[in-house]
Scaffold this motif. Structure first.
Motif, PDB file in Angstrom:
ATOM      1  N   VAL A 107     -28.798  17.054   8.587  1.00 38.35           N
ATOM      2  CA  VAL A 107     -30.209  17.686   8.944  1.00 38.35           C
ATOM      3  C   VAL A 107     -29.946  18.875   9.901  1.00 38.35           C
ATOM      4  O   VAL A 107     -29.425  18.737  11.171  1.00 38.35           O
ATOM      5  N   LEU A 108     -30.572  20.005   9.552  1.00 38.20           N
ATOM      6  CA  LEU A 108     -30.757  20.943  10.342  1.00 38.20           C
ATOM      7  C   LEU A 108     -31.990  21.823  10.178  1.00 38.20           C
ATOM      8  O   LEU A 108     -32.820  21.333   9.493  1.00 38.20           O
ATOM      9  N   GLY A 109     -32.384  22.921  10.761  1.00 39.80           N
ATOM     10  CA  GLY A 109     -33.502  23.639  11.021  1.00 39.80           C
ATOM     11  C   GLY A 109     -34.363  23.019  12.055  1.00 39.80           C
ATOM     12  O   GLY A 109     -34.094  23.120  13.084  1.00 39.80           O
ATOM     13  N   GLU A 110     -35.617  23.001  11.811  1.00 37.81           N
ATOM     14  CA  GLU A 110     -36.546  22.930  12.764  1.00 37.81           C
ATOM     15  C   GLU A 110     -36.701  21.340  13.209  1.00 37.81           C
ATOM     16  O   GLU A 110     -37.679  20.716  13.122  1.00 37.81           O
ATOM     17  N   GLY A 128     -34.849  10.968   7.712  1.00 33.83           N
ATOM     18  CA  GLY A 128     -33.920  11.898   8.210  1.00 33.83           C
ATOM     19  C   GLY A 128     -34.648  12.711   9.249  1.00 33.83           C
ATOM     20  O   GLY A 128     -33.823  13.238   9.970  1.00 33.83           O
ATOM     21  N   LEU A 129     -35.928  12.942   8.956  1.00 36.09           N
ATOM     22  CA  LEU A 129     -36.570  13.812  10.057  1.00 36.09           C
ATOM     23  C   LEU A 129     -36.601  12.988  11.441  1.00 36.09           C
ATOM     24  O   LEU A 129     -36.262  13.645  12.527  1.00 36.09           O
ATOM     25  N   SER A 130     -36.695  11.758  11.232  1.00 39.63           N
ATOM     26  CA  SER A 130     -36.824  11.044  12.678  1.00 39.63           C
ATOM     27  C   SER A 130     -35.718  10.507  13.036  1.00 39.63           C
ATOM     28  O   SER A 130     -35.711  10.667  14.450  1.00 39.63           O
ATOM     29  N   VAL A 131     -34.753  10.430  12.472  1.00 38.59           N
ATOM     30  CA  VAL A 131     -33.285  10.013  13.373  1.00 38.59           C
ATOM     31  C   VAL A 131     -32.737  11.584  14.006  1.00 38.59           C
ATOM     32  O   VAL A 131     -32.079  11.480  14.787  1.00 38.59           O
ATOM     33  N   ALA A 132     -33.375  12.767  13.421  1.00 39.36           N
ATOM     34  CA  ALA A 132     -33.004  13.899  13.777  1.00 39.36           C
ATOM     35  C   ALA A 132     -33.837  14.484  15.027  1.00 39.36           C
ATOM     36  O   ALA A 132     -33.823  15.455  15.622  1.00 39.36           O
ATOM     37  N   GLY A 133     -34.768  13.300  15.642  1.00 37.12           N
ATOM     38  CA  GLY A 133     -35.545  13.648  16.707  1.00 37.12           C
ATOM     39  C   GLY A 133     -36.946  14.226  16.524  1.00 37.12           C
ATOM     40  O   GLY A 133     -37.604  14.643  17.426  1.00 37.12           O
ATOM     41  N   ASP A 380     -26.078  14.472   1.344  1.00 37.55           N
ATOM     42  CA  ASP A 380     -27.041  15.333   1.537  1.00 37.55           C
ATOM     43  C   ASP A 380     -27.107  16.153   2.818  1.00 37.55           C
ATOM     44  O   ASP A 380     -27.056  15.638   3.825  1.00 37.55           O
ATOM     45  N   LEU A 381     -27.738  17.237   2.626  1.00 38.98           N
ATOM     46  CA  LEU A 381     -27.802  18.244   3.641  1.00 38.98           C
ATOM     47  C   LEU A 381     -29.383  18.461   3.409  1.00 38.98           C
ATOM     48  O   LEU A 381     -29.972  19.051   2.720  1.00 38.98           O
ATOM     49  N   LEU A 382     -30.200  18.030   4.807  1.00 35.99           N
ATOM     50  CA  LEU A 382     -31.627  18.343   4.703  1.00 35.99           C
ATOM     51  C   LEU A 382     -32.134  19.299   5.661  1.00 35.99           C
ATOM     52  O   LEU A 382     -31.874  19.529   6.847  1.00 35.99           O
ATOM     53  N   ARG A 383     -32.736  20.316   4.914  1.00 29.87           N
ATOM     54  CA  ARG A 383     -32.927  21.619   5.823  1.00 29.87           C
ATOM     55  C   ARG A 383     -34.635  21.462   5.744  1.00 29.87           C
ATOM     56  O   ARG A 383     -35.239  21.539   5.097  1.00 29.87           O
ATOM     57  N   VAL A 384     -34.930  21.490   7.287  1.00 31.01           N
ATOM     58  CA  VAL A 384     -36.559  21.487   7.615  1.00 31.01           C
ATOM     59  C   VAL A 384     -36.744  23.050   8.039  1.00 31.01           C
ATOM     60  O   VAL A 384     -36.274  23.466   9.089  1.00 31.01           O
ATOM     61  N   VAL A 385     -37.715  23.659   7.476  1.00 36.05           N
ATOM     62  CA  VAL A 385     -38.231  24.758   7.912  1.00 36.05           C
ATOM     63  C   VAL A 385     -39.745  25.078   7.619  1.00 36.05           C
ATOM     64  O   VAL A 385     -40.488  24.000   7.247  1.00 36.05           O
ATOM     65  N   TYR A 386     -40.400  26.006   8.219  1.00 32.37           N
ATOM     66  CA  TYR A 386     -41.838  26.144   8.240  1.00 32.37           C
ATOM     67  C   TYR A 386     -41.822  27.167   6.965  1.00 32.37           C
ATOM     68  O   TYR A 386     -41.271  28.101   6.656  1.00 32.37           O
ATOM     69  N   SER A 387     -43.013  26.863   6.138  1.00 35.53           N
ATOM     70  CA  SER A 387     -43.339  27.748   4.984  1.00 35.53           C
ATOM     71  C   SER A 387     -44.608  28.305   5.168  1.00 35.53           C
ATOM     72  O   SER A 387     -45.647  27.890   5.884  1.00 35.53           O
ATOM     73  N   ASP A 388     -45.130  29.354   4.316  1.00 35.63           N
ATOM     74  CA  ASP A 388     -46.515  30.028   4.395  1.00 35.63           C
ATOM     75  C   ASP A 388     -47.213  29.123   3.358  1.00 35.63           C
ATOM     76  O   ASP A 388     -46.626  29.130   2.145  1.00 35.63           O
ATOM     77  N   PRO A 389     -48.424  28.407   3.707  1.00 35.18           N
ATOM     78  CA  PRO A 389     -48.990  27.737   2.495  1.00 35.18           C
ATOM     79  C   PRO A 389     -49.624  28.425   1.731  1.00 35.18           C
ATOM     80  O   PRO A 389     -50.008  27.968   0.727  1.00 35.18           O
ATOM     81  N   SER A 390     -50.031  29.811   1.896  1.00 32.38           N
ATOM     82  CA  SER A 390     -50.616  30.638   0.879  1.00 32.38           C
ATOM     83  C   SER A 390     -49.593  31.014  -0.220  1.00 32.38           C
ATOM     84  O   SER A 390     -49.632  31.696  -1.147  1.00 32.38           O
ATOM     85  N   ASN A 391     -48.057  30.890   0.077  1.00 33.81           N
ATOM     86  CA  ASN A 391     -47.301  31.065  -1.105  1.00 33.81           C
ATOM     87  C   ASN A 391     -47.225  30.044  -1.999  1.00 33.81           C
ATOM     88  O   ASN A 391     -46.892  28.853  -1.747  1.00 33.81           O
ATOM     89  N   THR A 392     -47.678  30.444  -3.287  1.00 34.49           N
ATOM     90  CA  THR A 392     -47.728  29.428  -4.529  1.00 34.49           C
ATOM     91  C   THR A 392     -46.672  29.705  -5.423  1.00 34.49           C
ATOM     92  O   THR A 392     -46.932  29.289  -6.601  1.00 34.49           O
ATOM     93  N   GLY A 393     -45.490  30.029  -5.032  1.00 34.84           N
ATOM     94  CA  GLY A 393     -44.473  30.283  -6.017  1.00 34.84           C
ATOM     95  C   GLY A 393     -44.000  28.831  -6.377  1.00 34.84           C
ATOM     96  O   GLY A 393     -44.332  27.848  -6.039  1.00 34.84           O
TER      97      GLY A 393
END
Length: 419
Positions: A107-110, A128-133, A380-393
């Motif tokens: 787990v990496l990222g935010e 995975g997010l919870s075990v990474a704090g 698995d590698l879990l990457r936690v990032v922030y995204s722009d909610p206006s991006n509809t790609g």
């Protein structure tokens, strides 16, 4: 023989050089590292290099560690961390041997504590997010928190001081012009410092009015005394003229033998007494005039000293205003350093978390977006990032890892580096 010996020595050196070069271990995914920082024990932790090779570390962000030696990784990490310390951090990285091969997820990222964690059955992204704090929240160090409180107090004190000095300057300028008010009733009600200076102005104007009234009364009394003494002097002068005319008449009668000479002597004594009284009265008038002029001079000197004092106070207040403004600017600049961290956190909280899973299946590595309930598999590698909610790609479409990693490096590393 000497040539053969030299050639053998050269071959021996080359052989040992190759062996030394071959002994430098290059890091690879799955390696466990113990990172230790003497100045900040809270940053000491054990990290595992994930499958994509991007090692995450607080404050330093992401570092591509695959293929680096321990010393090279240590140098890169030190270079990124030294900006956060007053002195060069005492950093040590130790490679720990892998005695077992447990099933892990990365787990990496935010997240609060990026790294490798044991896989458990039926694990999801949320697990995975919870075990990474949990989600990373930017927080000031304890020393910085104490410093931010001190700086905030300095900002508040400087702002209050500037407001007081501004009101004082307005009052001093008004006092020098002779104005009776420094603001409208509404302005005085809205500004306590201005109201306080208005009260001071009223008190000083009242004191000055009393001084002027006392001076006017003293001048009036002196003038009446002077007029009275002048009237007395004029009366004595008339009496002296009359006495002198009588003396002439008596002297004529004495010369004719009509009257006695004793009467002439009495009249001469009266004239001498009147002349002495007139002389004393003239001296008293002169002394009174001098005292009056001296009193007026003292009063004018006092008024001039008051004006000078006002000018000195005004210049002092202006100087203190400049110093307070400079201190406020410095404190505000320092405060923004701490405020940017909180503002960045608030800005992140307004954005939406996005989850990406990097998974290797049958030798092919792919990256795809996920939700909190997406299952995680071992490795698995879990990457936690922030995204722009206006991006509809098309964020949900799976894409190969190579394609995902072809994005600008800032997209991959900025999130952690911004911490």
């Amino acid at each position: 023989m000497r040539g053969i010996t030299s050639l053998a020595g050269l071959l021996l050196c080359l052989t040992f050089g190759d062996v030394a070069a071959q002994t430098t271990y290059r890091l690879q995914p799955g390696d466990t590292l113990q990172v230790w920082i003497a100045q900040e024990p809270e940053l000491t932790r054990e990290v595992v290099i994930p499958p994509d090779g991007w090692l995450s570390f607080p404050l330093a962000g992401h570092i591509q560690s695959t293929g680096l030696s321990v010393s090279e990784l240590e140098a890169q990490l030190l270079e990124r961390l030294k900006t956060y310390f007053n002195d060069t951090p005492n950093l040590t990285i130790m490679l720990r041997p892998n005695t077992q091969n447990p099933q892990l997820i990365y787990v990496l990222g935010e997240v609060a504590t990026p790294g490798a964690y044991p896989y458990r059955a039926n694990m999801t992204v949320l697990h995975g997010l919870s075990v990474a704090g949990g989600v990373y929240r930017t927080a000031l160090l304890a020393a910085d928190q104490d410093r931010s409180v001190v700086v905030k107090r300095e900002v508040e004190h400087s702002q209050k001081r500037l407001q007081e000095l501004r009101a004082r300057i307005i009052r001093l300028e008004a006092e020098m012009r002779g104005d009776k008010s420094i603001g409208t009733p509404e302005a005085l009600a809205a500004d306590p410092a201005l109201a306080e200076e208005q009260s001071l102005l009223n008190a000083r104007m009242e004191a000055r009015a009393m001084e002027e009234k006392a001076q006017a009364q003293a001048n009036e009394l002196t003038e009446r005394n002077s007029l009275a003494m002048q009237e007395q002097a004029e009366t004595m002068t008339k009496r002296l003229d009359l006495a002198r005319r009588r003396l002439q008449s008596i002297s004529g009668l004495v010369a004719k033998g009509v009257t006695e000479g004793s009467q002439q002597m009495v009249q001469e004594g009266t004239i001498a007494e009147l002349e002495g009284q007139i002389s004393r009265m003239t001296s008293e008038i002169a002394v009174a005039d001098r005292l009056k002029m001296a009193d007026l001079a003292r009063y004018e000197s006092t008024r001039q000293a008051q004006k000078t004092q006002l000018l000195v106070e005004l210049n002092t207040a202006r100087g203190e205003q400049e110093e307070a403004a400079a201190r406020l600017a410095d404190s505000t600049r320092i405060m923004t350093i701490y405020g940017e961290s909180a503002a960045s956190t608030q800005q992140k909280e307004r954005r939406v978390l996005a989850y990406h899973i990097v998974r290797t299946t049958n030798g092919e590595t792919r990256e795809f977006t996920a939700t909190e309930m997406t299952p995680i598999q071992p490795g698995d590698l879990l990457r936690v990032v922030y995204s722009d909610p206006s991006n509809t790609g098309d964020a949900g479409k799976a894409q190969p890892l190579a394609q995902a990693e072809n994005r600008s490096p800032s997209v991959v590393t900025t999130t952690a580096a911004a911490r």
